[in-house]
Scaffold this active site. Structure first.
Site, PDB file in Angstrom:
ATOM      1  N   ASP A 110       0.811  -1.216   0.000  1.00  0.00           N
ATOM      2  CA  ASP A 110       0.000   0.000   0.000  1.00  0.00           C
ATOM      3  C   ASP A 110       0.845   1.267   0.000  1.00  0.00           C
ATOM      4  OD1 ASP A 110       1.027  -0.370   2.509  1.00  0.00           O
ATOM      5  OD2 ASP A 110      -0.868  -0.127   3.576  1.00  0.00           O
ATOM      6  N   LYS A 161       6.750   5.020  18.530  1.00  0.00           N
ATOM      7  CA  LYS A 161       6.259   6.405  18.432  1.00  0.00           C
ATOM      8  C   LYS A 161       6.686   7.196  19.666  1.00  0.00           C
ATOM      9  CE  LYS A 161       2.111   5.173  15.963  1.00  0.00           C
ATOM     10  NZ  LYS A 161       0.700   4.885  16.103  1.00  0.00           N
ATOM     11  N   ASP A 219       1.988   6.485   2.200  1.00  0.00           N
ATOM     12  CA  ASP A 219       1.330   5.244   2.596  1.00  0.00           C
ATOM     13  C   ASP A 219      -0.171   5.473   2.423  1.00  0.00           C
ATOM     14  OD1 ASP A 219      -0.138   3.466   4.208  1.00  0.00           O
ATOM     15  OD2 ASP A 219       1.506   3.209   5.609  1.00  0.00           O
TER      16      ASP A 219
HETATM   17  P1  GTP Z   1      -5.080  -1.509   8.433  1.00  0.00           P
HETATM   18  O1  GTP Z   1      -5.966  -2.644   8.884  1.00  0.00           O
HETATM   19  O2  GTP Z   1      -5.876  -0.323   8.007  1.00  0.00           O
HETATM   20  O3  GTP Z   1      -3.988  -1.187   9.388  1.00  0.00           O
HETATM   21  O4  GTP Z   1      -4.362  -1.962   7.063  1.00  0.00           O
HETATM   22  P2  GTP Z   1      -3.514  -3.292   6.767  1.00  0.00           P
HETATM   23  O5  GTP Z   1      -4.268  -4.473   7.239  1.00  0.00           O
HETATM   24  O6  GTP Z   1      -3.185  -3.280   5.313  1.00  0.00           O
HETATM   25  O7  GTP Z   1      -2.215  -3.146   7.664  1.00  0.00           O
HETATM   26  P3  GTP Z   1      -0.890  -2.353   7.367  1.00  0.00           P
HETATM   27  O8  GTP Z   1      -1.191  -1.120   6.578  1.00  0.00           O
HETATM   28  O9  GTP Z   1      -0.146  -2.173   8.619  1.00  0.00           O
HETATM   29  O10 GTP Z   1      -0.085  -3.404   6.481  1.00  0.00           O
HETATM   30  C1  GTP Z   1       1.042  -3.051   5.729  1.00  0.00           C
HETATM   31  C2  GTP Z   1       1.117  -3.993   4.541  1.00  0.00           C
HETATM   32  O11 GTP Z   1       1.313  -5.337   4.984  1.00  0.00           O
HETATM   33  C3  GTP Z   1      -0.127  -3.987   3.693  1.00  0.00           C
HETATM   34  O12 GTP Z   1       0.263  -4.056   2.343  1.00  0.00           O
HETATM   35  C4  GTP Z   1      -0.865  -5.231   4.138  1.00  0.00           C
HETATM   36  O13 GTP Z   1      -1.631  -5.799   3.090  1.00  0.00           O
HETATM   37  C5  GTP Z   1       0.262  -6.159   4.530  1.00  0.00           C
HETATM   38  N1  GTP Z   1      -0.106  -7.052   5.630  1.00  0.00           N
HETATM   39  C6  GTP Z   1      -0.435  -6.695   6.902  1.00  0.00           C
HETATM   40  N2  GTP Z   1      -0.693  -7.784   7.637  1.00  0.00           N
HETATM   41  C7  GTP Z   1      -0.515  -8.843   6.829  1.00  0.00           C
HETATM   42  C8  GTP Z   1      -0.639 -10.285   7.008  1.00  0.00           C
HETATM   43  O14 GTP Z   1      -0.975 -10.782   8.092  1.00  0.00           O
HETATM   44  N3  GTP Z   1      -0.361 -11.072   5.934  1.00  0.00           N
HETATM   45  C9  GTP Z   1       0.014 -10.556   4.728  1.00  0.00           C
HETATM   46  N4  GTP Z   1       0.260 -11.386   3.713  1.00  0.00           N
HETATM   47  N5  GTP Z   1       0.116  -9.220   4.519  1.00  0.00           N
HETATM   48  C10 GTP Z   1      -0.130  -8.384   5.556  1.00  0.00           C
END
Ligand code: GTP
Length: 356
Positions: A110, A161, A219
């Site tokens: 993302d 943080k 982001d």
């Molecule tokens: P929020 O729920 O809004 O925090 O978004 P998110 O679930 O995408 O979490 P975050 O933005 O912290 O994740 C950063 C990146 O890691 C994103 O591209 C997510 O798709 C990916 N990501 C987070 N958790 C996992 C997981 O458990 N498995 C995989 N495969 N990707 C993950």
């Protein structure tokens, strides 16, 4: 040196972008006319890395049905599905048996950025680091964990943080790993790469390098950033080899109808099959395919979901409207208002700024 694989983490729930992420995972949301992930895949391809593994979990099937084997984008895509989300570190470990080379580039799915990926890779190899992190500088680092480096560019700490941060450098969500580091992550359980793997590497004396780049970075995890990132792509402020070039103030996709008396600015995207009525003002808006904005409505810095309708004279500012929602006439939705899919708000001079 061996070949380089890329891994993109796309398994997150995207809760901060709800309700948009109820129907599509965050990396599949349309930005400047294509799923967001397209921009990242094209950048990886242009850096010379052709084998890409997607670490999926939430709505895993959506990725494969859209991107298939990757041929259309000039890459070879593989998919690995986690039955239960394994976190960022667990997701990286979970794709270890698909890796072919000694070097792995890892991306959060993302992040929109302009960092030179070839230069990032070159730094990793030149420094013989175990892990190299892409770091970016932000104006207000208080909302992020910080990553200080010493004068030679080695990472010295991963800090939580802090109201008074020691540096404005933060983890930008892209890394280069030696394959052996991936294999050393514990298998079969959830692991956070930020909270567990990186601090553990430093504690064990591993060589962790920082590559600081001050070019474009955003982001797209929050609605305000999603909208701004989309507008930056349309206006060419954010680089993407997946686009033919800057579209200017507006990108109007095929089959959309915009009344000549509407004003469409600020990097707005009008999706395929949308209609925009006379006197409507779209400023930094993202209209997903098939949505309709009636005459005199105003949509600023807001997302209108697939097939949603916005009534005449209604004002949306910093709002997120779920798929197929029907927003009547003369309504104001501002300040982070979110409307759930299929909700219906009847006409009236009412103002909301909370979830509906
Ligand atoms: P929020 O729920 O809004 O925090 O978004 P998110 O679930 O995408 O979490 P975050 O933005 O912290 O994740 C950063 C990146 O890691 C994103 O591209 C997510 O798709 C990916 N990501 C987070 N958790 C996992 C997981 O458990 N498995 C995989 N495969 N990707 C993950």
């Amino acid at each position: 040196m061996g070949s380089t694989d890329a891994v993109i983490l796309v398994g997150g729930l995207g809760t901060r972008l709800r309700p948009l992420t109820l129907s599509a995972p965050k990396p599949m949301l349309p930005t400047a006319g294509v799923p967001f992930l397209t921009h990242l895949i094209a950048r990886i391809r242009d850096a010379g890395v052709r084998h890409i593994v997607l670490g999926t979990s939430y709505r895993a099937e959506v990725f494969q049905s859209y991107f298939g084997d990757g041929t259309a984008l000039g890459v070879e895509l593989e998919y690995v599905v986690e039955d239960e989300p394994l976190g960022t570190g667990g997701a990286i470990r979970n794709v270890a048996d698909r890796l072919r080379g000694d070097t792995v580039m890892i991306f959060n799915g993302d992040v929109l950025c302009g960092v030179d990926l070839r230069a990032l890779l070159a730094r990793h190899h030149d420094s013989a680091a175990d892990v190299t992190l892409y770091l970016t500088k932000v104006p207000d680092p208080r909302a992020f964990g910080c990553v200080p480096t010493d004068p030679d560019g080695w990472v010295t700490a991963f800090l939580e943080k802090d109201p008074d941060p020691v540096t404005d450098q933060i983890n930008a969500g892209a890394y280069v790993f030696k394959r052996s580091v991936v294999e050393a992550i514990p298998a079969g359980r959830a692991v956070s790469v930020e909270r567990e793997t990186f601090p553990g590497l430093l504690a064990a004396g591993a060589l962790v390098a920082g590559y600081v780049d001050s070019g474009y970075w955003r982001d797209l995890g929050r609605p305000a950033d999603f909208v701004a990132g989309s507008a930056d792509l349309v206006r060419g402020l954010a680089p993407s080899p997946a686009l033919p070039g800057p579209a200017g103030e507006a990108l109007v996709l095929a089959g959309a109808t915009v009344d000549p008396a509407a004003t469409v600015t600020g990097g707005t995207t009008v999706g395929a099959g949308c209609t925009v009525g006379a006197g409507a003002v779209l400023d930094g808006a993202v209209l997903f395919d098939g949505s309709r904005v009636a005459e005199g409505a105003v949509v600023r810095r807001s997302v209108v979901g697939f097939g949603a309708t916005i009534g005449a004279g209604t004002v949306l500012e910093d709002a997120v409207i779920g798929d197929r929602a029907r927003i009547g006439a003369r309504i104001e939705l501002c300040g982070g208002a979110r409307v759930w899919p299929d909700a219906e708000l009847t006409d009236g001079a009412i103002r909301f700024s909370s979830d509906l």
